[in-house]
Design an enzyme around this catalytic site. Structure first.
Site, mmCIF file in Angstrom:
data_model
loop_
_atom_site.group_PDB
_atom_site.id
_atom_site.type_symbol
_atom_site.label_atom_id
_atom_site.label_comp_id
_atom_site.label_asym_id
_atom_site.label_seq_id
_atom_site.Cartn_x
_atom_site.Cartn_y
_atom_site.Cartn_z
ATOM 1 C CD GLN A 58 33.579 2.439 21.004
ATOM 2 O OE1 GLN A 58 32.637 1.847 20.467
ATOM 3 N NE2 GLN A 58 33.997 2.183 22.239
ATOM 4 C CG HIS A 82 30.727 1.981 15.771
ATOM 5 N ND1 HIS A 82 31.363 1.030 16.532
ATOM 6 C CD2 HIS A 82 30.020 2.740 16.639
ATOM 7 C CE1 HIS A 82 31.048 1.206 17.799
ATOM 8 N NE2 HIS A 82 30.250 2.233 17.898
ATOM 9 C CD GLU A 106 27.227 3.496 19.420
ATOM 10 O OE1 GLU A 106 27.465 2.295 19.172
ATOM 11 O OE2 GLU A 106 27.833 4.137 20.288
ATOM 12 C CG HIS A 117 31.747 7.224 19.722
ATOM 13 N ND1 HIS A 117 31.879 6.683 18.453
ATOM 14 C CD2 HIS A 117 31.252 6.215 20.490
ATOM 15 C CE1 HIS A 117 31.474 5.435 18.455
ATOM 16 N NE2 HIS A 117 31.087 5.119 19.694
ATOM 17 N NE ARG A 153 37.219 -1.647 22.131
ATOM 18 C CZ ARG A 153 36.715 -2.785 21.651
ATOM 19 N NH1 ARG A 153 37.427 -3.484 20.763
ATOM 20 N NH2 ARG A 153 35.539 -3.217 22.035
#
Length: 395
Positions: free
Chosen positions: A95, A97, A132, A255, A274
């Site tokens: 995936q 972001h 994140e 990642h 994804r």
């Protein structure tokens, strides 16, 4: 709200989750289902509860009191971070972001098309980006970012079945070669996947310099048979973290977490694009549009000591900051200028503030601390806690 309140946190059940790790942390009985994530925060899809009420509703009713005027000024009337325990028995989806601008544009486009927020094909569920930080609680394995081109070419040489890919990485700049190879990987057919899977197994069994990495990819082939995400994964760094190490993932970095237990702190978003290793909706075109194709080794973070009892994992995110506390060395005085969540991951801790009953935090328990209520003392010989709060404002 008092200066600290025990949180009741929801568990998210995804197929890749461990049936035992989160129950072991929280001292609850396993229920036979994969318990993948423990969410601590105020995301509307699964908010924590405090004193029997949803934390997002409590914040909406009193944002200045629960967040503080400074946090409201910076981020609006919402808790800007989401804190999780992540427990993976097998790989999560491959995936990426989006940036904030990409998230805002993607959200507006999907709203205009009338895609319900709960629809499985919905990608942009909010307008926020999602940087994140993953801190390992034990041995943790992941894929993170594009491996430097020369190193990937050597890995492909060892496999002996993707020579044109290796040649492309040697002959063209990585910024040109990687997008083309990722597209080819995600269009792979069953015979090519079978050929690569066989090569991975042979190389893993060889005991050579690439055996460990190839063993990880061979496990992916077993977990997600026939999934072209396997070939895309070959382009990424294979990373092993020890307890106390962390990874920071900026927007655009491809990642996948493979296995292990960790604490994860992120902006309060659920936007994920994804391209493989999943049974969920795959959006290859959308992922390619937001992917950062720069190649580099993974940035494994070590905690940076702040005091004798607290160490911080550095990150550039404004929405969050993660630190680790060991109050056994000495009591910790916690000032409360910003909202924060404390999670006990080892031992037993206790919070105390003058004029209020103390609050025990056994292993697996967490508490919400609103700003402005005065200092709180944290004690706990042998305890370890992770502290999530807002990041520093950019100069």
């Amino acid at each position: 709200m008092p200066p600290y309140t025990l949180l009741d946190n929801p568990v998210r059940h995804y197929p890749w989750g461990s049936p035992t790790a989160i129950p072991a942390l929280t001292g609850t009985a396993p229920d036979g289902t994969p318990q993948a994530e423990l969410w601590m925060g105020a995301h509307p899809s699964a908010p924590s509860r405090a004193d029997g009420r949803a934390l997002d509703a409590l914040i909406a009713a009193d944002p200045d009191g629960l967040l503080g005027p400074d946090t409201v000024r910076r981020f609006g009337p919402e808790l800007p971070f989401l804190f999780k325990v992540l427990a993976a028995d097998r790989a999560l989806s491959l995936q990426v972001h989006p940036t904030r601008a990409q998230a805002e544009a993607g959200y507006a486009a999907e709203q205009a098309r009338g895609i319900p927020l709960t629809a499985p094909e919905r990608v942009y569920k909010d307008r926020s980006h999602k940087p994140e930080l993953l801190g390992a609680l034990g041995d943790f394995e992941a894929l993170c970012g594009f491996r430097p081109a020369a190193a990937t070419a050597r890995l492909l040489d060892a496999l002996g079945v993707l020579a044109p890919w290796a040649a492309a990485l040697r002959e063209r700049p990585a910024a040109e070669a990687l997008p083309a190879l990722l597209r080819r990987a995600l269009a792979a057919d069953a015979p090519q996947l079978a050929t690569v899977t066989g090569a991975l197994r042979r190389t893993a069994a060889s005991g050579g310099p690439h055996a460990d990495t190839c063993a990880a990819y061979a496990r992916l082939a077993e977990e997600y048979p026939g999934d072209p995400g396997l070939l895309a994964a070959l382009l990424l760094n294979h990373v092993r973290l020890a307890a106390g190490q962390a990874l920071y993932l900026a927007a655009g970095v491809p990642h996948a977490y493979l296995r292990g237990v960790g604490v994860e702190l992120m902006a309060n978003s659920d936007n994920v694009l994804r391209c493989g290793l999943t049974g969920k909706h795959v959006d290859v075109a959308g992922l390619l549009a937001v992917t950062d194709f720069r190649a580099a080794g993974p940035a494994v973070l070590e905690a940076r000591p702040l005091t004798a009892v607290e160490a911080e994992f550095p990150s550039p995110a404004e929405e969050f900051r993660l630190s680790r506390l060991h109050p056994s060395a000495a009591p910790v005085r916690i000032e409360l200028p910003t909202p924060q969540i404390l999670l006990c991951t080892a031992g037993r801790a206790r919070l105390h503030a003058p004029g209020h009953p103390g609050l025990d935090l056994p292993r697996g328990a967490s508490a919400y601390l609103p700003p402005g209520a005065g200092p709180v003392e944290l004690t706990g010989p042998g305890a370890e806690l992770f502290r999530a709060t807002t990041g520093r404002e950019a100069p």
